[in-house]
Design an enzyme around this catalytic site. Structure first.
Site, short mmCIF file in Angstrom:
data_model
loop_
_atom_site.label_atom_id
_atom_site.label_comp_id
_atom_site.label_asym_id
_atom_site.label_seq_id
_atom_site.Cartn_x
_atom_site.Cartn_y
_atom_site.Cartn_z
N GLY A 167 0.77 -1.23 0.00
CA GLY A 167 0.00 0.00 0.00
C GLY A 167 0.80 1.28 0.00
O GLY A 167 0.28 2.33 -0.39
N GLN A 168 2.04 1.25 0.48
CA GLN A 168 2.83 2.48 0.54
C GLN A 168 3.27 2.89 -0.87
O GLN A 168 3.65 2.03 -1.66
CB GLN A 168 4.06 2.26 1.43
CG GLN A 168 4.73 3.54 1.86
CD GLN A 168 5.95 3.27 2.74
OE1 GLN A 168 6.74 2.37 2.47
NE2 GLN A 168 6.10 4.04 3.80
N PRO A 298 8.14 -6.05 -4.43
CA PRO A 298 9.00 -5.01 -4.99
C PRO A 298 9.98 -4.37 -4.03
O PRO A 298 10.90 -3.67 -4.47
CB PRO A 298 7.99 -3.97 -5.49
CG PRO A 298 6.81 -4.13 -4.57
CD PRO A 298 6.74 -5.60 -4.28
N GLY A 301 11.55 -5.03 2.33
CA GLY A 301 10.60 -5.36 3.38
C GLY A 301 9.59 -4.25 3.52
O GLY A 301 9.80 -3.13 3.06
N MET A 302 8.47 -4.55 4.13
CA MET A 302 7.45 -3.56 4.43
C MET A 302 6.97 -3.79 5.85
O MET A 302 6.59 -4.89 6.23
CB MET A 302 6.27 -3.66 3.44
CG MET A 302 5.23 -2.57 3.65
SD MET A 302 5.91 -0.92 3.38
CE MET A 302 4.88 0.04 4.48
N GLU A 303 6.97 -2.71 6.62
CA GLU A 303 6.82 -2.77 8.07
C GLU A 303 5.38 -2.91 8.54
O GLU A 303 4.98 -2.34 9.55
CB GLU A 303 7.43 -1.51 8.68
CG GLU A 303 6.76 -0.19 8.29
CD GLU A 303 7.33 0.46 7.04
OE1 GLU A 303 7.07 1.65 6.82
OE2 GLU A 303 8.04 -0.22 6.28
N ASN A 304 4.57 -3.68 7.83
CA ASN A 304 3.17 -3.82 8.22
C ASN A 304 3.06 -4.30 9.66
O ASN A 304 3.75 -5.24 10.06
CB ASN A 304 2.48 -4.79 7.27
CG ASN A 304 2.56 -4.33 5.83
OD1 ASN A 304 2.29 -3.18 5.51
ND2 ASN A 304 2.98 -5.22 4.95
N HIS A 327 15.55 -3.30 10.49
CA HIS A 327 14.97 -2.07 9.96
C HIS A 327 13.45 -2.09 10.08
O HIS A 327 12.84 -1.15 10.60
CB HIS A 327 15.38 -1.91 8.50
CG HIS A 327 14.86 -0.66 7.86
ND1 HIS A 327 15.59 0.51 7.82
CD2 HIS A 327 13.68 -0.39 7.24
CE1 HIS A 327 14.88 1.44 7.21
NE2 HIS A 327 13.72 0.91 6.84
N GLU A 328 12.83 -3.17 9.61
CA GLU A 328 11.36 -3.23 9.64
C GLU A 328 10.84 -3.29 11.08
O GLU A 328 9.80 -2.72 11.39
CB GLU A 328 10.85 -4.42 8.83
CG GLU A 328 11.37 -4.51 7.40
CD GLU A 328 11.21 -3.22 6.60
OE1 GLU A 328 10.33 -2.41 6.93
OE2 GLU A 328 11.97 -3.03 5.64
N HIS A 331 10.67 0.12 12.61
CA HIS A 331 9.50 0.88 12.17
C HIS A 331 8.32 0.74 13.13
O HIS A 331 7.39 1.56 13.09
CB HIS A 331 9.06 0.41 10.79
CG HIS A 331 9.65 1.20 9.66
ND1 HIS A 331 9.52 2.57 9.55
CD2 HIS A 331 10.36 0.80 8.56
CE1 HIS A 331 10.11 2.98 8.44
NE2 HIS A 331 10.64 1.93 7.83
N GLU A 350 11.80 7.24 7.84
CA GLU A 350 12.92 6.40 7.42
C GLU A 350 14.25 6.81 8.06
O GLU A 350 15.08 5.95 8.36
CB GLU A 350 13.04 6.41 5.90
CG GLU A 350 11.87 5.75 5.20
CD GLU A 350 11.70 4.27 5.56
OE1 GLU A 350 12.61 3.68 6.18
OE2 GLU A 350 10.64 3.71 5.20
N ASP A 405 6.45 8.44 -4.38
CA ASP A 405 7.57 7.49 -4.46
C ASP A 405 8.87 8.20 -4.85
O ASP A 405 9.97 7.68 -4.59
CB ASP A 405 7.27 6.40 -5.49
CG ASP A 405 6.32 5.34 -4.95
OD1 ASP A 405 5.87 5.48 -3.79
OD2 ASP A 405 6.01 4.40 -5.68
N TYR A 413 16.38 8.25 3.96
CA TYR A 413 16.90 7.14 4.77
C TYR A 413 18.24 7.51 5.42
O TYR A 413 18.38 7.52 6.64
CB TYR A 413 17.10 5.90 3.88
CG TYR A 413 15.83 5.24 3.43
CD1 TYR A 413 15.38 4.07 4.02
CD2 TYR A 413 15.07 5.76 2.38
CE1 TYR A 413 14.22 3.44 3.60
CE2 TYR A 413 13.91 5.14 1.95
CZ TYR A 413 13.48 3.99 2.56
OH TYR A 413 12.34 3.37 2.14
N ARG A 586 12.55 -7.28 -6.95
CA ARG A 586 12.87 -6.26 -5.96
C ARG A 586 13.43 -5.02 -6.66
O ARG A 586 14.47 -5.08 -7.29
CB ARG A 586 13.88 -6.81 -4.95
CG ARG A 586 14.15 -5.89 -3.77
CD ARG A 586 15.09 -6.57 -2.80
NE ARG A 586 15.48 -5.68 -1.71
CZ ARG A 586 16.36 -6.00 -0.75
NH1 ARG A 586 16.91 -7.21 -0.76
NH2 ARG A 586 16.67 -5.13 0.18
N LYS A 588 14.95 -2.38 -5.76
CA LYS A 588 16.30 -1.95 -5.40
C LYS A 588 17.35 -2.57 -6.32
O LYS A 588 18.39 -1.96 -6.60
CB LYS A 588 16.59 -2.35 -3.95
CG LYS A 588 18.03 -2.14 -3.51
CD LYS A 588 18.27 -2.69 -2.12
CE LYS A 588 19.73 -2.59 -1.72
NZ LYS A 588 20.00 -3.14 -0.38
#
Length: 634
Positions: A167-168, A298, A301-304, A327-328, A331, A350, A405, A413, A586, A588
């Site tokens: 979603g981000q 993509p 990680g995502m900090e859900n 990192h996640e 968050h 970030e 984005d 970061y 990914r 990155k």
């Protein structure tokens, strides 16, 4: 009937004194810090919502996943608070089909406005109350940018399809009709119906771990999150998913064939949670689990909340890439608990998280590993600043009219983290830690702005000390380009030894005779990043033969090697390059490689285009959205 616009209502309320600067937000019972009763809402250039007039504070989803049609369909029920006289609420939608809107008493009038780039459309709904619930019947479209529907062939198991969301920054509106702004926090609950042989997981407490049988032979899973979160953190995954605990409150979800490898990679996760709590206070979200996704995810990680979504590219087999988990996890405080009010202040999420991540890594793996990570961040930051215009090098950005984005750069970061390290170095770690823990407590569940950050640190840390204010150069860090004069480059003793081995190689020492010992990932990254810009094919072959770089199971090492190979048009690495780009999505990794290939003219351009056309269908829309303008530019 023509209804007055939200802007006209806001003006009338303000003139009459009926609209306060802080609108009431219902109190939610949560463990740890309490949800504030007053919230300062900030104008968000990336949302149609007007939360100071009417706002969503709870989302209740009842959706069915249809894999044949690549569609989520059902109802979103929204709990709403409005100012007296408001009369309407404005939501964000994009690529959603709205089938009807109603209250508990019957249908409601609604209008859908014009499309805006990146933002989608406003959904304006007439509301006959100041407190109440509305129900929106809707379905997503196959091209919904937050959702990726994978075929069985695109999964590890190869038997069942898979669905996950991302979603981000502003993509939740492509699968949930709500106010999609990070400053409008919402609790949520859900009932997700899936095929009988599949499992649903979400960024919330799982109320029915085994699911509930439905009359038509499917299974429904129920979830609830009582901590209010920005809507970009509402997340879903559906597939052939198994679970293995890692500790008392930690575990890993993934496809069954990936479960043993994934669990073996993360034995320190429970210790990471404990280290984070020791630094900055209790972990308030209950569980901390990981969902290792198929390779098309993509991001790293995502900090859900409660369930970090992670790329399988961090499964290296030697636990060497777990800084991403740190990192996640970080968050959970910086981002999930204290959140940037708009994407102009993304650094508040970030920069704080990169700083916190490094502290966790230092606590678990020692100061030298942390220093290596900081040194790599410095190198990354310098490279990115060289490519960015001055106006995009400040921490506080102006992203109006741009896809948010575009603010997801090393500035937010790494420059953000170096700013915080500068403060720590200036005032001392103990004093800085005391302020930072208080910052999280004081601002929990609040949408934060840079101005609020400055007010907090000036009140609670600087406390009128003019000399300290001058020494920190905060305005230069936040509003200026580049790095201020008080920025200090990290110095890693381990990297000094690595550089000696690079020099030995340059001087003719065969790669197999270099003293690489038991180097960790960060040392290999620095080695590859410090090699000469120009090398011969014989040197490249020597490196590959000695260290097996083209077969590296560590994605960071393989990526660094492939960037070198592309720059030198090194044909023997092309099979590894093709396998890498077609085997994961990914961004990155994919984006720099495609950019590098396209820059190599007649050698690289056809190669990039051929690989991309093969790989594109397996990439998430976030990845293709970045790569299409590069590879399909012609």
């Amino acid at each position: 009937m023509i209804r007055p616009s939200a802007l006209a209502i806001a003006a009338a309320l303000a003139l009459s004194g009926g609209l306060s600067a802080c609108a009431n937000m219902p109190m939610t019972e949560v463990a740890g810090p309490q949800v504030p009763t007053q919230v300062q809402y900030v104008a968000d250039a990336h949302s149609h919502a007007r939360p100071e007039i009417a706002r969503v504070h709870h989302v209740d989803l009842n959706l069915t996943a249809d894999f044949d049609r690549r569609m989520l369909a059902g109802t979103a029920s929204l709990d709403i608070t409005a100012e007296p006289g408001a009369g309407e609420i404005i939501l964000d939608i994009r690529d959603l089909d709205i089938h009807g809107v109603r209250s508990d008493d019957g249908p409601l009038d609604y209008t859908i406005g014009d499309e805006s780039p990146f933002m989608g459309k406003p959904l304006t709904i007439a509301i006959p109350f100041t407190e109440g619930r509305i129900h929106i019947d809707y379905s997503t479209r196959p091209e919904a940018a937050a959702l990726q529907w994978l075929t069985p062939q695109q999964t590890a198991g190869g038997q069942l399809p898979y669905l996950f969301s991302q979603g981000q920054a502003i993509l939740t509106r492509t699968w949930i009709p709500t106010q999609d702004s990070p400053g409008i926090r919402q609790t949520y609950s859900a009932r997700i119906t899936v095929p009988e042989d599949m499992k649903a997981v979400m960024s919330a407490e799982m109320l029915t771990p085994g699911g509930e049988r439905t009359p038509d032979g499917r299974r429904a899973f129920r979830f609830r999150l009582d901590n209010p979160v920005p809507p970009y953190l509402i997340a879903i995954g559906v597939g052939d998913i198994a679970f293995q605990p890692l500790g008392a409150r930690t575990g890993v979800y993934t496809e069954p064939s990936m479960l043993e490898r994934s669990a073996a990679e993360f034995p320190e996760v429970e210790a990471m949670v404990e280290a984070a709590e020791e630094l900055y206070g209790p972990y308030i979200w209950g569980r901390y689990d990981l969902l290792v996704l198929p390779p098309s995810f993509p991001f790293g990680g995502m900090e859900n909340p409660r369930l970090t979504f992670a790329t399988p590219t961090i499964i290296a087999g030697d636990r060497s890439l777990v800084s991403l988990v740190a990192h996640e996890l970080a968050h959970s405080w910086s981002g999930n608990l204290v959140t940037n009010a708009t994407w102009d202040d993304f650094w508040l999420n970030e920069g704080f998280t990169v700083y916190f991540e490094n502290r966790i890594m230092e606590a678990i793996y020692g100061p030298e590993r942390a220093e290596m990570l900081r040194a790599l961040e410095w190198t990354s930051l310098q490279a990115e600043m060289a490519e960015l215009p001055p106006e995009d090098q400040s921490l506080h950005l102006n992203l109006a009219g741009r896809d948010p984005d575009e603010g997801m750069t090393a500035i937010a970061y790494d420059k953000g983290a170096f700013f915080l390290r500068t403060i720590e170095r200036t005032v001392g770690r103990d004093r800085f830690d005391g302020w930072l823990r208080g910052y999280f407590d004081r601002n929990a569940y609040r949408p934060m702005t840079t101005a609020m950050f400055l007010a907090d640190i000036r009140e609670h840390l600087i406390a009128g000390d003019a000399a300290l204010e001058a020494a920190l150069q905060m305005d230069a860090w936040i509003y200026g380009p580049g790095l201020p004069s008080n920025a200090v480059q990290p110095a890693s003793n381990a990297f000094t030894e690595v550089e000696a081995q690079v020099q030995a190689f340059v001087n003719g020492t065969p790669a197999a005779q270099l003293n690489t010992g038991d180097w960790v990932t960060q040392e290999w990254q620095h080695f590859l990043g410090t090699l000469p810009e120009i090398m011969t094919d014989a040197q490249l072959a020597d490196l590959d033969r000695a260290f097996g770089l083209s077969e590296a199971g560590n994605s960071e090492i393989l990526f660094a090697w492939l960037m070198i190979a592309v720059r030198h048009q090194y044909d023997p690495a092309v099979p590894a390059l093709e396998q890498f780009l077609t085997g994961m999505g990914r961004r990155k990794f994919t984006q720099p490689l495609y950019v590098a290939l396209m820059a190599e003219g007649d050698w690289g351009r056809p190669l990039a285009q051929r690989i991309y056309e093969e790989a594109r269908s397996g990439y998430h829309p976030i990845t293709t959205g970045s790569a299409d303008p590069v590879v399909r530019a012609e």
